[in-house]
Write a protein that holds these residues in place. Structure first.
Motif, mmCIF file in Angstrom:
data_model
loop_
_atom_site.group_PDB
_atom_site.id
_atom_site.type_symbol
_atom_site.label_atom_id
_atom_site.label_comp_id
_atom_site.label_asym_id
_atom_site.label_seq_id
_atom_site.Cartn_x
_atom_site.Cartn_y
_atom_site.Cartn_z
ATOM 1 N N ILE D 134 0.831 -1.205 0.000
ATOM 2 C CA ILE D 134 0.000 0.000 0.000
ATOM 3 C C ILE D 134 0.868 1.257 0.000
ATOM 4 O O ILE D 134 0.735 2.126 -0.856
ATOM 5 N N ARG D 155 -7.183 21.830 -6.872
ATOM 6 C CA ARG D 155 -7.431 22.822 -5.836
ATOM 7 C C ARG D 155 -6.272 22.816 -4.854
ATOM 8 O O ARG D 155 -5.769 21.759 -4.469
ATOM 9 N N ASP D 159 -7.840 17.940 0.248
ATOM 10 C CA ASP D 159 -7.496 17.036 1.361
ATOM 11 C C ASP D 159 -6.842 15.805 0.761
ATOM 12 O O ASP D 159 -7.508 14.904 0.270
ATOM 13 N N PRO D 161 -5.119 12.999 1.829
ATOM 14 C CA PRO D 161 -5.496 11.635 2.231
ATOM 15 C C PRO D 161 -6.902 11.275 1.764
ATOM 16 O O PRO D 161 -7.156 10.159 1.315
ATOM 17 N N MET D 162 -7.792 12.227 1.846
ATOM 18 C CA MET D 162 -9.148 11.953 1.394
ATOM 19 C C MET D 162 -9.165 11.702 -0.113
ATOM 20 O O MET D 162 -9.837 10.771 -0.587
ATOM 21 N N ALA D 165 -7.973 8.308 -0.801
ATOM 22 C CA ALA D 165 -8.983 7.308 -0.434
ATOM 23 C C ALA D 165 -10.079 7.248 -1.479
ATOM 24 O O ALA D 165 -10.586 6.177 -1.827
ATOM 25 N N ILE D 166 -10.452 8.417 -2.009
ATOM 26 C CA ILE D 166 -11.508 8.438 -3.016
ATOM 27 C C ILE D 166 -11.069 7.662 -4.254
ATOM 28 O O ILE D 166 -11.796 6.780 -4.749
ATOM 29 N N SER D 168 -8.498 5.403 -4.670
ATOM 30 C CA SER D 168 -8.205 3.989 -4.457
ATOM 31 C C SER D 168 -9.461 3.223 -4.056
ATOM 32 O O SER D 168 -9.729 2.121 -4.547
ATOM 33 N N GLY D 169 -10.219 3.816 -3.167
ATOM 34 C CA GLY D 169 -11.425 3.132 -2.676
ATOM 35 C C GLY D 169 -12.423 2.913 -3.786
ATOM 36 O O GLY D 169 -13.051 1.847 -3.868
ATOM 37 N N THR D 170 -12.587 3.902 -4.636
ATOM 38 C CA THR D 170 -13.544 3.755 -5.717
ATOM 39 C C THR D 170 -13.140 2.613 -6.653
ATOM 40 O O THR D 170 -13.956 1.766 -7.017
ATOM 41 N N VAL D 194 -14.054 12.021 -10.616
ATOM 42 C CA VAL D 194 -13.515 12.512 -9.353
ATOM 43 C C VAL D 194 -12.878 13.898 -9.517
ATOM 44 O O VAL D 194 -13.020 14.770 -8.656
ATOM 45 N N GLY D 197 -14.478 17.315 -8.782
ATOM 46 C CA GLY D 197 -14.480 17.904 -7.454
ATOM 47 C C GLY D 197 -13.103 18.361 -7.018
ATOM 48 O O GLY D 197 -12.984 19.060 -6.018
#
Lengths: 201, 201, 201, 201
Positions: D134, D155, D159, D161-162, D165-166, D168-170, D194, D197
């Motif tokens: 990871i 931007r 964020d 880390p967020m 996560a968006i 990789s998680g998606t 993604v 945003g």
DNA sequence: ACATAATCGAGACGGTACGTCCCGTCTTGTT
DNA sequence: AACAAGACGGGACGTACCGTCTCGATTATGT
């Protein structure tokens, strides 16, 4: 009697027990015993299956295997040796021949095995066996011997129980522990050998 | 031999099998048999537990209960009757006394039962039993009888197998099917009764 | 359905299967799974012991562990997230909060693990899990998103499956691979970040 | 390091450990894991057999399965995604494409499963997995995002880390819980959705 | 005729033991 | 000293019966 229901009593309400089922159970039990099983191998489930009967129908009548086996043995009509001949010697030979020939039949052998081996663990079975299979024969044999003692064919001071043990025990030993094939005239030879000591001097 | 691994020769790779475990297994099996169980009651799981051994260790050596029982019986050093006395009559009495006294010990009785009852279902067990428990005794007995025939104590034309069957069978019958308590001098009485027919005329 | 007996119709003979036992088995299985075991660690013997049930009673119903686990998962009433609030944003936050809070409960985590890890080896388990645990939630989520598209809170051309994956996947990733402690307002932050791309421009 | 022998130390007497055996063990373990087993299914005996090695040789090096798995995972050269392109968008697409394509390989999927499912039961394994599988990827991804923030493609207040996560998680969610076949341009579509945003307004 | 009630077959129940497989540890002789 | 081989005590597997316990159906008796 080992059955749980008193037979000679008031006709209670409800469906009576099926005699047919009972006979089928006994017969199935004997069949299985006859195939070489000991009391322990004899499984209620197997009896039920072979008799086409529910296990409950068995347990309703006998609370344990012993009781069932006892009744099964009792149902075996001891096909007592036929009537006697003339001389004591010939009677003894005939008797031993019957014993020997019976030992060939599977069912008889298995019953015998049960009686001999399960005496410690299932004493009631052994006792019952003695009553139906040993005693009548012993009485027959004893009568022959006493006739011989009375008519002079045998010593008057013969120890009858001992004499019976000698005759029966020898036959059993020979058929059980035979080294080779049994001689055709086994019964005759036993009797002749044994009588040498039984006859008056 | 019933063990699965060839004993002689090649020293296979890997850890050798534990003799200690083997003895413990045999001993446990005999213990349990001695408590009155038949071959069927004898559970591998119980043997393993009592011997402090894994079931695998048993199955690695014997693929079934029969084979294990056979080896267990074989391990029973038949504590063959001791040496002989002077007269044939006294030797026979001594021999029968040993046989009778053995029949009191639980272990012996159970072994006996197994041998007798399981002969149909477990023929190899019975055969092995005969070899270790019957044969040596029969040879002893046969030697005594032949000595008697040689020195004139017994008839020279005695049928030896028959004579042995008479002696052994009678003792077995009396101890098995005794009606009442056995007489204290049973062995003597059997020998004396039987010898009447065995002596020269 | 994975149970072996047809439920409807014919009222077969014999004693009917005990619903009580069935529930105890399922409950025991879930208990054990909840303690952190995978499908492989889950031992039938342990289930039987904990449920106070014979192994037979389990095997009579399910022929293998998979089937049992499938039914056990199915019995977990997905306590679907409660009704919705007013704005799409608040509904999404509430939804993700439920998901996050569930991930704390051991049982849920374990079920989740099973579902994720055993999907290759036990595909039917995974499939069942998807049906009972994923799908209903996804439908809930999808409804919220479509409501937002309809009332203008969200872009009308939003890719709904993608949006759902973004929300759910992000939450899962954060709870799974968190580097440090999770922020208290995790759900809110996810929603707010993600909505930046979801709102009409 | 989880190996039990200090590597940089004095050359002790006796036969040195076989590097060949070691590699064979690691390879065998990875093979078996790659066939779909979890850590629990992974049996030392199976590894030994496949590696052509005695079980002792394994236990001498690793005292438990966890340690072995950790080292096995470590040996997997994380074939980190190749160098980056020009725009952030293209880099993200390329990155997700690598992730997606890896998820097809059995070995990778299984490693993934282990990492996800065994985190509770085998935390050291999970930790190690995070470190080798990871973290390097996350660092790569994080570098790309920060480059974007620096050069104005993203931007400035993103964020990170967020955002990671968006992304990789998606991707994980879509590949794990796909309802139907995955679209060929999945990575592109995720990134484009993604980025709506993530871009400056 | 009809309720009552004991029996029937079937089969599920909680158990015990089976014989097999694999675990992780422990001995062997060989390298 | 490390190696392969493999035996060790142990624990779970899935099967077969055990003897007990419901079930609905059957079959007699006693109103």
């Amino acid at each position: 009697m080992t059955m749980q229901q008193t037979d000679g009593a008031v006709r209670t309400a409800g469906r009576p027990r099926s005699e047919k089922a009972e006979k089928a159970i006994i017969e199935a039990a004997l069949d299985i015993l006859g195939e070489g099983s000991g009391v322990s191998e004899l499984s209620i489930e197997a009896i039920a299956a072979r008799a086409g009967v529910g296990k409950t129908t068995i347990y309703r009548r006998w609370s344990n295997k012993e009781d069932l086996v006892v009744d099964a043995l009792a149902s075996l009509k001891p096909p007592i040796a036929p009537l006697k001949g003339v001389s004591v010697r010939d009677d003894l030979v005939a008797y031993l021949q019957v014993v020997q020939s019976e030992s060939v039949h599977v069912r008889t052998r298995c019953i015998m095995n049960i009686a001999m081996s399960q005496s410690d663990k299932h004493p009631r079975v052994a006792e019952r066996f003695h009553e139906i299979a040993i005693k009548p024969r012993q009485e027959l044999l004893s009568a022959v011997l006493e006739r011989g003692m009375a008519n002079g064919e045998l010593r008057a001071d013969l120890d009858v129980p001992m004499a019976m043990a000698i005759l029966s025990g020898t036959m059993m030993w020979r058929t059980k522990w035979a080294d080779g094939p049994l001689p055709a005239d086994l019964a005759e030879r036993i009797v002749d050998e044994v009588l040498l000591g039984f006859r008056p001097r």
